[in-house]
Design a protein around this motif. Sequence first.
Motif, mmCIF file in Angstrom:
data_model
loop_
_atom_site.group_PDB
_atom_site.id
_atom_site.type_symbol
_atom_site.label_atom_id
_atom_site.label_comp_id
_atom_site.label_asym_id
_atom_site.label_seq_id
_atom_site.Cartn_x
_atom_site.Cartn_y
_atom_site.Cartn_z
ATOM 1 N N VAL A 26 1.007 -1.132 0.111
ATOM 2 C CA VAL A 26 -0.079 0.134 -0.227
ATOM 3 C C VAL A 26 0.757 1.454 0.236
ATOM 4 C CG1 VAL A 26 -1.786 -1.201 1.132
ATOM 5 C CG2 VAL A 26 -0.572 -0.354 2.630
ATOM 6 N N GLY A 117 -12.649 3.048 7.320
ATOM 7 C CA GLY A 117 -13.189 3.238 8.624
ATOM 8 C C GLY A 117 -12.174 2.952 9.429
ATOM 9 N N ILE A 175 -9.693 12.486 7.291
ATOM 10 C CA ILE A 175 -10.046 11.444 8.520
ATOM 11 C C ILE A 175 -9.756 12.175 9.767
ATOM 12 C CG2 ILE A 175 -9.168 9.739 9.678
ATOM 13 C CD1 ILE A 175 -9.616 8.146 6.443
HETATM 14 C C1 LIG Z 1 -4.790 6.716 4.054
HETATM 15 C C2 LIG Z 1 -5.406 5.432 4.364
HETATM 16 C C3 LIG Z 1 -4.977 5.098 5.846
HETATM 17 C C4 LIG Z 1 -7.331 5.805 4.276
HETATM 18 O O1 LIG Z 1 -7.868 4.356 5.644
HETATM 19 P P1 LIG Z 1 -8.847 3.295 5.688
HETATM 20 O O2 LIG Z 1 -9.917 3.479 7.160
HETATM 21 O O3 LIG Z 1 -9.442 2.910 4.719
HETATM 22 O O4 LIG Z 1 -9.915 4.699 4.961
HETATM 23 P P2 LIG Z 1 -11.485 5.169 5.560
HETATM 24 O O5 LIG Z 1 -12.615 4.642 4.958
HETATM 25 O O6 LIG Z 1 -11.904 6.024 6.807
HETATM 26 O O7 LIG Z 1 -12.123 6.481 4.266
HETATM 27 C C5 LIG Z 1 -12.145 7.616 4.123
HETATM 28 C C6 LIG Z 1 -12.352 8.366 3.245
HETATM 29 O O8 LIG Z 1 -11.126 8.114 1.976
HETATM 30 C C7 LIG Z 1 -11.402 7.645 1.052
HETATM 31 N N1 LIG Z 1 -10.797 6.468 0.361
HETATM 32 C C8 LIG Z 1 -10.608 5.419 1.260
HETATM 33 N N2 LIG Z 1 -9.773 4.266 0.673
HETATM 34 C C9 LIG Z 1 -9.568 5.260 -0.223
HETATM 35 C C10 LIG Z 1 -8.256 4.415 -1.288
HETATM 36 N N3 LIG Z 1 -7.798 3.493 -1.531
HETATM 37 N N4 LIG Z 1 -9.006 5.585 -2.253
HETATM 38 C C11 LIG Z 1 -9.230 6.863 -2.029
HETATM 39 N N5 LIG Z 1 -9.909 7.496 -1.231
HETATM 40 C C12 LIG Z 1 -9.881 6.079 -0.323
HETATM 41 C C13 LIG Z 1 -13.166 7.343 1.642
HETATM 42 O O9 LIG Z 1 -13.910 7.018 0.749
HETATM 43 C C14 LIG Z 1 -13.610 8.383 2.629
HETATM 44 O O10 LIG Z 1 -13.992 9.295 2.179
HETATM 45 P P3 LIG Z 1 -15.417 10.049 2.562
HETATM 46 O O11 LIG Z 1 -14.218 10.405 3.761
HETATM 47 O O12 LIG Z 1 -15.646 10.426 1.363
HETATM 48 O O13 LIG Z 1 -15.770 9.006 3.089
HETATM 49 C C15 LIG Z 1 -5.971 3.955 3.535
HETATM 50 O O14 LIG Z 1 -6.182 4.460 1.819
HETATM 51 C C16 LIG Z 1 -4.374 3.565 3.328
HETATM 52 O O15 LIG Z 1 -3.967 2.636 4.535
HETATM 53 N N6 LIG Z 1 -3.340 3.900 2.435
HETATM 54 C C17 LIG Z 1 -2.462 3.575 2.275
HETATM 55 C C18 LIG Z 1 -1.133 4.172 3.408
HETATM 56 C C19 LIG Z 1 -1.357 6.042 3.675
HETATM 57 O O16 LIG Z 1 -1.595 6.235 3.093
HETATM 58 N N7 LIG Z 1 -0.653 6.284 4.777
HETATM 59 C C20 LIG Z 1 -1.525 7.059 5.013
HETATM 60 C C21 LIG Z 1 0.097 8.059 5.734
HETATM 61 S S1 LIG Z 1 0.259 7.479 6.839
#
Ligand SMILES: CC(C)(COP(=O)(O)OP(=O)(O)OC[C@H]1O[C@@H](n2cnc3c(N)ncnc32)[C@H](O)[C@@H]1OP(=O)(O)O)[C@@H](O)C(=O)NCCC(=O)NCCS
Length: 244
Positions: A26, A117, A175
């Motif tokens: 990821v 979430g 978030i």
């Molecule tokens: C960023 C991350 C931690 C978000 O985690 P998550 O718990 O799945 O997110 P949520 O379920 O709370 O979703 C929050 C929002 O992000 C959006 N979202 C979640 N996963 C997504 C994805 N893969 N691509 C685009 N948008 C995404 C959701 O639709 C939601 O949108 P909303 O605010 O309109 O409702 C996750 O996508 C991830 O692990 N990414 C890779 C690592 C990373 O970048 N970490 C952050 C930096 S430390």
Amino acid sequence: MSNFEVVSTVERPDLHDQFDIAFRSVWPELIFHDAVAKEYVDRVQSRFPTYDVTVVEGDRVVAGGWGVALAWDQTIDDLPTGYDDALVRSFSTDDLSSFNTLSLMAIAVRADCQGKGLSSLVIASLRERAGASRLRGVIAPVRPTLKASYPLVEMAKFAKWRSPDGQHVDPWIRIHERLGARILGPAPRSMVITGSVAEWESWTGMLFPESGTYVVPDALDLVEIDRDADLGTYIEPNLWMQHD
Ligand SMILES: CC(C)(COP(=O)(O)OP(=O)(O)OC[C@H]1O[C@@H](n2cnc3c(N)ncnc32)[C@H](O)[C@@H]1OP(=O)(O)O)[C@@H](O)C(=O)NCCC(=O)NCCS
């Protein structure tokens, strides 16, 4: 029905083999080549075991996150310059009683579990643990996920981009804000990643035939390639946010 449980990562060595599969994919490969992180990251869990959590669904790893404690006087001037500097500061003394702040460092949700979430569960757990340890605050050098689509835009400008409904355009900033965090300001030099031209080509799957400035997938800013010096340099900007 899904049953997610948050555990201390250190208490579940049996899950360790799953981490690479769950989380490595990821992140962009370039993120794993920060020299400061390489120096410290392996020692973080034994120093701050409380601030390293894994979310499991049965015996399956679905999300995780970790942070470090450090001393911060709550002023903008005293913020670490970013991710690297937060790591260095968290190892600056053996007197951990002088630390008053948790810095969230990395949170990841496995690809097929995103959008449920789970990252909020990780942040909530780490915040709760900071409170239980009597730390006074929680900050984070946030890596906005959408910023990679705008590498030509300065972080300070990107930080102000909001939809008409007032929400931030970036899902990861959203978030944090929904959990009560506010933006403090850019961390323009959060991570510094350098490598030879061949290394950059292997990390990115691109060719860099000439010296110059390149847009690279998943990088939040531009990558500078110097073929004469056989050096590629990427300085990652992040955004400092503070939780209540
Ligand atoms: C960023 C991350 C931690 C978000 O985690 P998550 O718990 O799945 O997110 P949520 O379920 O709370 O979703 C929050 C929002 O992000 C959006 N979202 C979640 N996963 C997504 C994805 N893969 N691509 C685009 N948008 C995404 C959701 O639709 C939601 O949108 P909303 O605010 O309109 O409702 C996750 O996508 C991830 O692990 N990414 C890779 C690592 C990373 O970048 N970490 C952050 C930096 S430390």
